[in-house]
Motif scaffolding. Structure first.
Motif, short mmCIF file in Angstrom:
data_model
loop_
_atom_site.label_atom_id
_atom_site.label_comp_id
_atom_site.label_asym_id
_atom_site.label_seq_id
_atom_site.Cartn_x
_atom_site.Cartn_y
_atom_site.Cartn_z
N SER A 1 0.82 -1.22 0.00
CA SER A 1 0.00 0.00 0.00
C SER A 1 0.85 1.26 0.00
N THR B 1 -4.99 -0.30 -0.05
CA THR B 1 -5.36 0.82 0.80
C THR B 1 -6.56 1.59 0.26
N GLU C 1 0.11 0.73 6.50
CA GLU C 1 -1.16 1.27 6.01
C GLU C 1 -2.25 0.21 5.80
N TYR C 2 -1.92 -0.87 5.11
CA TYR C 2 -2.92 -1.90 4.83
C TYR C 2 -3.51 -2.49 6.12
#
Length: 411
Positions: A115, A139, A185-186
């Motif tokens: 992501s 994301t 992030e993911y």
């Protein structure tokens, strides 16, 4: 420039990368690509770092590319893919993107896995006015809060895949949930979405433990023990790759999963089930790809061609790679040109057939309706597989159009 790229590269590095190609204008790139006998497109991915998924992914797009060129190419020209490795590093992703744009003069770029690299490429596309078709990055920011008109995405997002699991999670009526995920992030967005969507359906739910591990560096023993100490009724997991295998092994050894409902993103994909062999989890609710059990004309044709070409069965990455290059070709054909503005117009609302059935790139947010299979894990013949599965179209697991409009900037 958004905060993602600023934080990773700093203003000065991105400036140097972009200035290095400043003499090659966007119009020159397009006209050069159009004038040649070959139409070049760029591809960027983390092949060295994420080979389990991206090896099959590359075979998938190579098979699709061969089919495209065997059928006359695109707009009467041979389609050529110029591929680069980003070393799973956003800075390197930006660097090779600029090389592809300025030196190779590609008409558009596609690819991406992690992501953070996907977000960096999305911002690069916005800054340099080149189309980026994200294949794998999940994301939500890519098509919503950080979305832009140059960036499209194939795979179902984190929100979409979590939403696919929520109906079964609600049916379990479990109150105490533990959460485990990779700390980037993911994983962060997966957990936040799961908590939000489950709380909406089951207001009395409690989240009693949360373990976030550095990507690729999980201390599976301590994570498993921390989750066990919290005495949850159910677990939501967003780990993948080697982290997932280590977690499953420790969890099985310590009895963590006994009498608990476990919901897990991506775990039903053969890339992650196969390495675990007979140790694969049983009875988990997962998103994935039960390649050997899907019986539809479009998937049977894809599977037969893939096995004939490579002598092995397809993985989830194989389908993604095949579908993304077919999307590239369909967009160029519809555009009738390599002009960026025309490719953008062609991708918006573009529909095409895939091994999973027809998909459309939504005009609301540039997200495709490519879906995934939802089912439970089992072990058959010493290997992990999916059972009791069904396909969920990406069109079925979206926020309202008003919600999307509120999240997405007007650029």
């Amino acid at each position: 420039m958004n905060k993602v790229v600023q934080g990773i590269l700093g203003r000065s590095l991105l400036a140097r990368v972009l200035v290095s190609g400043a003499l090659v204008s966007g119009s020159l790139v397009s006209s050069s690509s159009w004038a040649a006998d070959t139409i070049k497109v760029g591809e960027i991915n983390s092949y060295k770092a994420m080979s389990a998924f991206l090896g099959p992914y590359k075979k998938g797009w190579q098979m699709g590319l061969d089919e495209i060129n065997a059928n006359g190419g695109v707009l009467g020209k041979k389609l050529e893919v110029v591929s680069r490795d980003d070393n799973a590093n956003p800075g390197d992703a930006i660097r090779v993107a600029e090389e592809l744009r300025a030196r190779e003069r590609v008409s558009m770029i596609f690819g991406g896995f992690l992501s953070n690299t996907g977000l960096a490429l999305s911002d690069y596309a916005k800054q340099r006015h080149i189309v980026y078709l994200a294949a794998e990055p999940l994301t939500d920011k890519m098509v919503w809060s950080d979305g832009n008109k140059y960036t499209y995405r194939l795979r179902p997002s984190t929100y979409m895949q979590v939403a696919m699991l929520i109906p079964d999670a609600v049916k379990q009526h479990k109150k105490r949930w533990a959460l485990v995920y990779p700390n980037y992030e993911y994983g962060q967005s997966a957990v936040e979405t799961f908590k939000k969507l489950l709380k909406e359906q089951q207001p009395d739910v409690e989240f009693v433990a949360e373990q976030a591990s550095p990507l690729g560096k999980i201390d599976a023993g301590s994570v498993t023990q921390a989750l066990a100490d919290a005495k949850p009724d159910a677990i939501f997991n967003a780990l993948f790759g080697a982290d997932l295998s280590k977690f499953v092994r420790e969890g099985n050894t310590r009895g963590l999963f006994k009498d608990k409902a476990v919901f897990s993103l991506l775990t039903g994909e053969p890339e992650y089930l196969d390495p675990m062999g007979a140790e694969a989890p049983k009875g988990w609710y997962v998103t994935g790809y039960p390649w050997s059990k899907i019986n539809t004309p479009e998937h049977n044709a894809f599977k037969k061609a893939y096995e004939a070409k490579y002598g092995e069965y397809p993985r989830a990455g194989s389908v993604v790679g095949y579908t993304v290059i077919k999307s590239v070709a369909a967009a160029l054909e519809k555009a009738g040109s390599t002009d960026t503005s025309k490719i953008i117009a062609a991708l918006s609302g573009l529909s095409l057939d895939t091994p999973f059935g027809p998909i459309t790139y939504r005009t609301q947010d540039n997200q495709s309706t490519f879906g995934a299979f939802v089912g439970q894990t089992a072990v058959e013949d010493g290997k992990g597989t999916m059972v009791d599965f069904h396909y969920v179209s990406g069109a079925e697991v979206q926020p309202s159009d008003d919600a999307v409009a509120a999240m997405r900037p007007s650029n």
